[in-house]
Design a protein around this motif. Structure first.
Motif, short mmCIF file in Angstrom:
data_model
loop_
_atom_site.label_atom_id
_atom_site.label_comp_id
_atom_site.label_asym_id
_atom_site.label_seq_id
_atom_site.Cartn_x
_atom_site.Cartn_y
_atom_site.Cartn_z
N HIS A 80 -7.91 59.81 -25.43
CA HIS A 80 -8.80 60.97 -25.44
C HIS A 80 -9.03 61.45 -24.07
O HIS A 80 -10.02 62.35 -24.06
N GLY A 81 -8.77 60.85 -22.94
CA GLY A 81 -8.92 61.20 -21.70
C GLY A 81 -8.43 60.13 -20.69
O GLY A 81 -7.36 59.45 -21.10
N ALA A 82 -8.65 60.02 -19.40
CA ALA A 82 -8.32 59.16 -18.70
C ALA A 82 -8.72 57.85 -18.99
O ALA A 82 -8.36 56.67 -18.61
N GLY A 83 -10.02 57.86 -19.24
CA GLY A 83 -10.79 56.54 -19.39
C GLY A 83 -11.32 55.87 -18.06
O GLY A 83 -10.81 56.40 -16.88
N VAL A 127 -13.44 51.56 -25.81
CA VAL A 127 -13.07 52.73 -25.85
C VAL A 127 -11.72 53.18 -25.69
O VAL A 127 -11.38 52.32 -24.64
N HIS A 172 -16.96 69.39 -23.77
CA HIS A 172 -16.99 68.01 -24.27
C HIS A 172 -18.33 67.68 -24.72
O HIS A 172 -19.29 67.64 -23.86
N GLU A 218 -16.52 73.23 -19.08
CA GLU A 218 -15.72 73.18 -17.71
C GLU A 218 -14.85 74.50 -17.98
O GLU A 218 -14.00 74.69 -18.79
N HIS A 232 -12.92 62.84 -31.03
CA HIS A 232 -12.30 61.64 -30.85
C HIS A 232 -13.11 60.35 -31.48
O HIS A 232 -12.74 59.06 -31.00
N MET A 291 -13.47 74.51 -21.44
CA MET A 291 -13.28 73.26 -22.37
C MET A 291 -14.65 72.55 -22.63
O MET A 291 -15.50 72.64 -21.57
N TYR A 324 -12.75 57.53 -12.48
CA TYR A 324 -11.74 57.34 -13.79
C TYR A 324 -10.34 56.95 -13.49
O TYR A 324 -9.82 57.04 -12.33
N PRO A 363 -8.08 65.25 -21.07
CA PRO A 363 -8.65 65.45 -19.63
C PRO A 363 -8.74 64.31 -18.73
O PRO A 363 -8.70 63.12 -19.25
N GLY A 364 -8.31 64.52 -17.39
CA GLY A 364 -8.35 63.43 -16.42
C GLY A 364 -9.92 63.24 -15.91
O GLY A 364 -10.65 62.01 -16.11
N SER A 365 -10.39 64.23 -15.23
CA SER A 365 -11.89 63.88 -14.62
C SER A 365 -12.31 65.32 -14.09
O SER A 365 -11.25 66.42 -14.31
N GLU A 375 -20.48 59.98 -12.70
CA GLU A 375 -19.22 60.82 -13.16
C GLU A 375 -18.27 61.23 -12.04
O GLU A 375 -17.57 62.22 -12.39
N THR A 379 -16.96 72.80 -13.10
CA THR A 379 -17.46 71.97 -14.36
C THR A 379 -19.17 71.91 -14.11
O THR A 379 -19.77 71.81 -13.21
N PHE A 405 -19.62 67.71 -20.89
CA PHE A 405 -19.67 68.69 -19.94
C PHE A 405 -18.92 69.87 -20.37
O PHE A 405 -18.46 69.97 -21.49
N1 LIG Z 1 -11.96 67.68 -17.04
C1 LIG Z 1 -13.05 66.67 -16.96
N2 LIG Z 1 -12.79 65.58 -17.82
C2 LIG Z 1 -13.60 64.69 -17.66
C3 LIG Z 1 -15.06 65.02 -17.20
N3 LIG Z 1 -15.96 63.96 -17.31
C4 LIG Z 1 -14.97 62.71 -18.06
N4 LIG Z 1 -13.95 63.41 -18.35
C5 LIG Z 1 -12.69 62.82 -18.95
O1 LIG Z 1 -12.98 63.09 -20.41
C6 LIG Z 1 -13.17 61.73 -20.98
C7 LIG Z 1 -14.06 61.68 -21.99
O2 LIG Z 1 -14.56 60.41 -22.44
P1 LIG Z 1 -15.84 59.95 -23.37
O3 LIG Z 1 -15.35 58.60 -23.72
O4 LIG Z 1 -16.92 60.31 -22.85
O5 LIG Z 1 -15.54 60.71 -24.56
C8 LIG Z 1 -12.93 60.66 -19.91
O6 LIG Z 1 -12.31 59.62 -20.25
C9 LIG Z 1 -12.48 61.33 -18.67
O7 LIG Z 1 -11.14 61.31 -18.67
C10 LIG Z 1 -15.25 66.17 -16.45
O8 LIG Z 1 -16.23 66.49 -15.96
N5 LIG Z 1 -14.07 67.02 -16.31
#
Ligand SMILES: Nc1nc2c(ncn2[C@@H]2O[C@H](COP(=O)(O)O)[C@@H](O)[C@H]2O)c(=O)[nH]1
Ligand SMILES: [Mn+2]
Length: 368
Positions: free
Chosen positions: A286-289, A49, A161, A133, A233, A159, A335, A260-262, A330, A362, A131
């Motif tokens: 696409h995020g922090a991973g 991913v 997702h 948020e 994504h 936001m 992350y 997004p980070g988390s 989660e 969230t 999620f």
């Molecule tokens: N702001 C938030 N970011 C989040 C949350 N849970 C995960 N994440 C970030 O989103 C990407 C999505 O990844 P995917 O592979 O599932 O598409 C993930 O990498 C995180 O960085 C959240 O609750 N809030």
């Protein structure tokens, strides 16, 4: 023959060997000529991913995965930030798991989709890391870019997702059964064309799903809102005369992107650099991973942290997640560091950061 693999990450970034191994496995798939790993790269179920894969003539459904069209939409509500009350918002966010009370058949028809295409799931977030948020602007990093973005510092943002729910999974399963051993489909063959048509429907369904989810949330909160962006994504799309698969990779050719980070960290709004060329296959993190897998996270946090503690985040945000396993799986600790991920994108010349956003609340799932 193995495809060229390019990983965009600095030496200090967290990239697991298992994710790199997965890139190598994908690089020998029939027709794959270029592979890019982004700084959020992590191991997935067989396919990494945070990666993009290009082929001149073949399409590989597993390189898109089961959640075809998964992505992130950002909406700006009309509620002034000074009027936002987390307690009130938390009380109002109920009844969002069940069937949407709106006219799903009409919404699907308006989106150019069959009126009976999984209307029962339309407007539902789904499980896992999906999620919705509420956020606010934390910092403006580029004044001109911010002014052009449509974002305002005094509004509540939403936001979303989510993806294509069971639809993408059914499409992947059907084509995997038909393909037998190999995942390669000739894009201009009958089976490739059939997959691409179903894939495009799932993409459109996922975009509509995020729109309905946003309307349901805004409605519950007594707000109206405007969509600022919607970015898929997980997809396969035409690119430079061939086919570009993105598995957890945001497009760099569709305007502003949120990274997004988390739920316990900031989200970045970034502007892709047009002059970046094709070094990253027109793709971004696409995020922090993930840093830790779901099962690892539960094991690492299980004895040290309570579910109640996870309902509040280090940035002061709230979490609605009435699934005990999911609230651990989660957790923000699972992350990678989003600041590092975005710095890697900046240093690679791929983006200019425009703003950061701070999570306020969230929403994952309610049981009642
Ligand atoms: N702001 C938030 N970011 C989040 C949350 N849970 C995960 N994440 C970030 O989103 C990407 C999505 O990844 P995917 O592979 O599932 O598409 C993930 O990498 C995180 O960085 C959240 O609750 N809030
Ligand atoms: Mn996703």
């Amino acid at each position: 023959m193995s495809a060229d693999i390019h990983i965009i990450a600095s030496s200090g970034s967290w990239i697991e060997q298992s994710a790199i191994d997965q890139l190598h496995h994908s690089a020998v798939l029939e027709g794959i000529e270029r592979v890019v790993g982004l700084p959020d790269l992590h191991a997935g179920r067989g396919i990494a991913v945070g990666a993009a894969f290009w082929s001149p003539g073949h399409v590989h459904p597993p390189l898109v995965g089961s959640d075809i069209g998964c992505g992130i939409a950002l909406w700006q509500g009309d509620l002034p930030l000074r009027k936002f009350r987390a307690d009130a918002a938390e009380r109002k966010l109920h009844g969002l798991e069940g069937r949407w009370s709106g006219d799903a058949a009409a919404a699907l028809g308006d989106a150019g989709l069959p009126a009976d295409l999984m209307g029962e799931a339309l407007g539902t977030i789904g499980g896992g890391n999906h999620f919705a948020e509420l956020l606010r602007v934390e910092a403006v990093l580029d004044e001109a870019g911010f002014d052009a973005s449509g974002l305002a510092t005094d509004r509540v943002l939403l936001m979303v997702h989510s993806g294509s729910r069971g639809l993408g999974q059914a499409i992947l399963d059907r084509h995997a059964r038909m393909a037998g051993g190999s995942s390669a489909l000739l894009a201009d063959g009958a089976e490739g064309a059939a997959y691409l048509a179903e894939h495009d429907q799932a993409m459109a369904w996922a975009v509509l799903n995020r729109q309905v989810i946003a309307h349901r949330f805004l409605d519950r909160l007594g707000m109206a809102g405007t969509r600022l962006l919607d970015i898929c994504h997980n997809s396969v799309t035409p690119h430079r005369g061939g086919w570009l698969h993105r598995k957890g990779a945001a497009p760099a050719d569709k305007g502003l992107v949120v990274v997004p980070g988390s739920r316990g960290d900031l989200t970045y709004v970034v502007r892709p650099r047009s002059e970046a060329g094709d070094i990253a296959l027109a793709s971004l993190a696409h995020g922090a991973g993930r840093k830790w897998s779901r099962s690892e996270t539960k094991g690492k946090l299980g004895r040290r942290v309570t579910a109640a503690a996870l309902e509040r985040t280090p940035l002061g945000g709230r979490v609605i997640c009435e699934d005990r396993d999911l609230i651990f799986e989660e957790a923000p600790q699972a992350y990678k560091d989003i600041h590092r991920v975005v710095r890697d994108l900046v240093e690679a010349g791929l983006v200019d950061p425009v703003a950061t956003l701070r999570p306020l609340l969230t929403y994952k799932v309610r049981r009642s």
